[in-house]
Each structure stands twice: as structure tokens, then as C-alpha cells.
Design a protein around this motif. Structure first.
Motif, PDB file in Angstrom:
ATOM      1  N   ILE A  64     -22.858 -23.803 -55.825  1.00  0.00           N
ATOM      2  CA  ILE A  64     -21.926 -24.011 -54.851  1.00  0.00           C
ATOM      3  C   ILE A  64     -22.286 -23.315 -53.605  1.00  0.00           C
ATOM      4  O   ILE A  64     -22.572 -23.707 -52.430  1.00  0.00           O
ATOM      5  N   THR A  65     -22.582 -21.630 -53.703  1.00  0.00           N
ATOM      6  CA  THR A  65     -22.959 -20.928 -52.757  1.00  0.00           C
ATOM      7  C   THR A  65     -24.198 -21.447 -51.983  1.00  0.00           C
ATOM      8  O   THR A  65     -24.513 -21.428 -50.910  1.00  0.00           O
TER       9      THR A  65
ATOM     10  N   TYR B  34     -12.879 -26.177 -49.927  1.00  0.00           N
ATOM     11  CA  TYR B  34     -13.764 -27.060 -49.511  1.00  0.00           C
ATOM     12  C   TYR B  34     -13.380 -28.400 -49.287  1.00  0.00           C
ATOM     13  O   TYR B  34     -13.665 -29.437 -48.473  1.00  0.00           O
TER      14      TYR B  34
ATOM     15  N   GLY C 237     -29.210 -25.226 -55.389  1.00  0.00           N
ATOM     16  CA  GLY C 237     -27.949 -25.754 -54.402  1.00  0.00           C
ATOM     17  C   GLY C 237     -28.428 -26.210 -53.118  1.00  0.00           C
ATOM     18  O   GLY C 237     -28.040 -27.409 -52.730  1.00  0.00           O
TER      19      GLY C 237
ATOM     20  N   TYR D  76     -19.803 -30.726 -49.521  1.00  0.00           N
ATOM     21  CA  TYR D  76     -18.761 -29.995 -49.435  1.00  0.00           C
ATOM     22  C   TYR D  76     -17.682 -30.630 -50.619  1.00  0.00           C
ATOM     23  O   TYR D  76     -17.040 -29.895 -51.333  1.00  0.00           O
TER      24      TYR D  76
ATOM     25  N   ALA E   7     -19.002 -29.636 -53.902  1.00  0.00           N
ATOM     26  CA  ALA E   7     -18.666 -28.250 -54.179  1.00  0.00           C
ATOM     27  C   ALA E   7     -17.117 -28.112 -54.719  1.00  0.00           C
ATOM     28  O   ALA E   7     -16.675 -27.577 -55.770  1.00  0.00           O
TER      29      ALA E   7
ATOM     30  N   VAL F 142     -17.249 -29.325 -58.553  1.00  0.00           N
ATOM     31  CA  VAL F 142     -17.772 -28.422 -59.336  1.00  0.00           C
ATOM     32  C   VAL F 142     -16.791 -27.282 -59.783  1.00  0.00           C
ATOM     33  O   VAL F 142     -16.498 -26.794 -60.750  1.00  0.00           O
ATOM     34  N   LEU F 143     -15.976 -27.025 -58.540  1.00  0.00           N
ATOM     35  CA  LEU F 143     -15.059 -25.903 -58.788  1.00  0.00           C
ATOM     36  C   LEU F 143     -13.840 -26.352 -59.933  1.00  0.00           C
ATOM     37  O   LEU F 143     -13.407 -25.633 -60.700  1.00  0.00           O
TER      38      LEU F 143
END
Length: 390
Positions: free
Chosen positions: A12-13, A77, A138, A154, A157, A160-161
Motif C-alpha cells: 500500500i505504501t 483511503y 506497490g 487508493y 489500498a 488490501v487493508l
């Protein structure tokens, strides 16, 4: 599980590192100073948060803090649809830093739960390999998605979170304790306290200058790439080379102890980073840019591993010391874009990389002063002990 979470969070970063400046350029037509402010705001706030969030991990436990940060970042996000002005993007980057600033010190405390020399080195090695793989992939993923719609990275992301939260909660119910990687029993003696403090300071200085350079490059190179017609996909590949170099270094450093408390390793890789800055400042071919990014990433891998190892090895309050490690890194990433953006405004799009080279030289000089003082202190201590023994 700790290594899976590190991989996913830095995946993500890596997308964010690519997407924030590209969103600023493509959506809001941001110039170099604006890009510098964007990079400084996010990284500077991250450094500030890390100064205190490490203590939260010590007090409340790593796993609770990790769950909080993942849930918080999920909301951050999804708020990309609320961004309609440049200052909204700055606020979004700061909110990202608030969540990430709680996540990483907690993860490092988790890694440092076993601090025997060889076991700690193995844990840090697996951890670093995991996050560097994520940050390598990423930017590539973000470059591909960004070419379709700037909001897609975004949204990925956020997905994924959600996966991270589900995995963390399920594994916590089954096995609360983190597994320790198998490895040889530690045979290395604990380093002398004076040496440990000396090398921690050297690693902090080296880590600041290398991540200052990375911060400036990641925030400002996209503007140069647009000017010389490098596509988003190719730019994503170039920036992914930083993560690839990190990964290669982490694999190597996790397999040998030769670099422990040996300053020559830090010095050589900082000189390689200086060469990389020279390539970014003068190159015209994509392949040379790639070599420059790879050398920069190799140096950052060396300084990062050293700083984290010396922050955890034989120390109490691992959350606090991990927070300081991340805060110094964050300050480098914060000041790099701001100073580089101002330099670019005054002297052109290549100026930030000359500035980064000057910073590397300055911090090498500061390390030389610290080494000299450390050698003098050891001689004085030896003289005193010799006198006591007579």
C-alpha cells in the motif's frame, strides 16, 4: 503473520508513494514547490507521530495498535472521493501518516520480541524482506492502475487493508503469539555499551541522509519524468527499483554478521548512493535513471537495516526506540521533498539531486566527527582502566 502484514502494508505504501505526487501533478497541476510541501507534510507528520506512537505500542501492545491503524487507514483511503482540491490531498497524506505512524513502530516492537543477536537478525531480515517486496511491487501496481483512473490505487489500498484486518483478527484468535523464525543459536557476545551507542548514532545519521535523498527523489522525480515524457508505467518500474534494491540488501544482510559494528559498510554504501544521485542529476537515458534509483535503494537498505538492528539489539523499551528510528527516517523523507522542491524552483528540475549529494557528503563528515570522538573516548576509558589496574 507479521511478515504478511508488513508486505501488505508496504505494498500500500508503495502505491501511495507513487500516487500522491502523480495525483498532484495530473489532477491539480502541482509544481515542484507544491510537490515538496506535499511530501514534507506527510513525512514530517509521520516523524512527529512516531516520536510518541512507539510508547503506545509499549503500553497497549503491538497487536492492538496495529488493528487500530489498519481500521483508520481503511477510512482514509476511501475518502479519496472527497478530494477536490490540492489541500485535501495534503490532508489525506497527513492522515495516512497518522495511521502508518502507529503501525510501523508497533510492528518493529513485535519483531524485536526476541533480541538474541542471530535470532533478532533473522527476524529483522524476514521483516525487511517482506516490506521491501511490498514497496517494490506497490509502485508498479499503482502505475498500471493510475493510467486507467487516478483513484484506483487508493481503492485497491482499501481492499488490501480490509484483507489485513480480517487476517489479523482471525490469526489472533487462533494463535496470539508471533512465531519466531528458526535459526542458529546466538553465539555472538553482547556489544559493549559504548560501541552500541556509537553505532546507533552513526546509523541514525546515515539513515537520515539516505532517506532524505529517497524522499526528494520519490516526490520530485515524477515532475522531471513528465517533462521528459516518461510514461506512468515506466515511472512506476523505475521507482520500484528502490524496493528491489532494498530487497536484495535485506536478503544479503540477513545472512551475514560481518556488517555488525563495522562502519566501513555504512560508508561504502553511502558513497554508492552519492554515485546514484550523480546519475539522477545528469542522466538522459532511462537505464541510467534505473541504475541511480537502484544504488539509492541499496544504500537505504543498508542504513535502514543497521538503524533498526542497533535500535532493537539488547535494548528495553523497544517500541520507543523503534519510534525514534522511524522518526529520524521520517524527518529525512520530510525535509528531502521540501528542500528539493525549493532547489528545483530556483535552479531547475535537476537541482534536487545535486542537493541530495551535498547532504550525503555533509552527513558523512558528521559521521567522521562522531567516529573520531568515539575513538578518543575509548582511548581515555582504556587509559583510566589501565591506571586503575596498576
Amino acid at each position: 503473520m507479521i511478515y504478511v502484514l508488513a508486505f501488505l502494508m508496504n505494498f500500500i505504501t508503495g502505491m501511495v508513494i507513487f500516487s500522491f505526487p502523480m495525483t498532484a501533478i495530473e489532477v491539480f497541476d502541482a509544481g515542484t514547490v507544491s510537490l515538496g510541501v506535499l511530501g514534507m507534510a506527510g513525512a514530517g507528520f509521520y516523524a512527529l507521530v512516531c516520536l510518541f506512537s512507539g510508547r503506545a505500542a509499549d503500553r497497549f501492545g503491538s497487536r492492538r495498535v496495529i488493528r487500530f491503524s489498519c481500521a483508520f487507514l481503511l477510512a482514509v483511503y476511501l475518502s479519496i472521493f472527497l478530494v477536490v482540491d490540492f489541500w485535501h490531498l495534503i490532508a489525506l497524506s497527513m492522515l495516512f501518516s497518522l495511521g502508518a505512524g502507529h503501525f510501523w513502530p508497533a510492528m518493529m516492537k513485535w519483531v524485536g520480541e526476541s533480541d538474541e543477536g542471530d535470532v533478532l537478525q533473522a527476524r529483522i531480515g524476514f521483516y525487511n524482506i517482506s516490506w521491501s517486496t511490498g514497496i517494490m511491487l506497490g509502485p508498479f501496481a499503482a502505475g498500471t492502475l493510475f493510467a486507467v483512473d487516478y483513484r484506483y490505487p487508493y481503492l485497491l489500498a482499501a481492499v488490501v487493508l480490509t484483507i489485513m484486518l480480517v487476517l489479523h483478527i482471525r490469526v489472533r484468535r487462533k494463535a496470539p503469539a508471533a512465531a519466531t523464525p528458526s535459526g542458529p543459536a546466538s553465539t555472538a557476545a553482547e556489544p559493549p555499551s559504548a560501541a552500541a551507542e556509537l553505532f546507533l548514532g552513526l546509523a541514525y545519521l546515515a539513515n537520515f541522509s539516505s532517506w532524505f535523498s529517497i524522499g526528494a527523489s520519490q516526490a520530485l522525480f515524477p515532475r522531471l519524468a513528465v517533462e521528459i515524457s516518461i510514461s506512468p508505467q515506466r515511472l512506476g518500474l523505475l521507482m520500484a527499483l528502490i524496493g528491489l534494491a532494498n530487497l536484495a540488501m535485506f536478503v544479503f544482510l540477513s545472512r551475514t554478521r560481518r556488517w555488525h559494528y563495522d562502519y566501513r559498510w555504512l560508508a561504502v554504501f553511502q558513497l554508492l548512493s552519492l554515485t546514484g544521485m550523480g546519475l539522477l542529476a545528469t542522466a538522459a537515458r532511462t537505464a541510467l535513471f534505473g541504475i541511480g534509483f537502484f544504488l539509492l535503494g541499496a544504500c537505504a537498505g543498508m542504513t535502514y537495516f543497521s538503524s533498526l538492528f542497533y535500535s532493537l539489539h539488547g535494548r528495553s523499551g523497544k517500541g520507543r526506540s523503534s519510534g525514534y528510528h522511524e522518526a529520524i527516517l521520517g524527518m529525512g523523507v520530510a525535509f528531502g521533498p521540501l528542500a528539493g522542491g525549493i532547489a528545483a524552483r530556483w535552479s531547475g528540475l535537476r537541482a534536487p539531486y545535486f542537493l541530495c549529494g551535498a547532504v550525503i557528503i555533509l552527513f558523512l563528515a558528521l559521521q567522521a566527527v562522531r567516529l573520531r570522538r568515539g575513538a578518543s573516548a575509548r582511548k581515555e576509558q582504556a587509559a583510566v582502566l589501565s591506571g586503575d589496574g596498576k
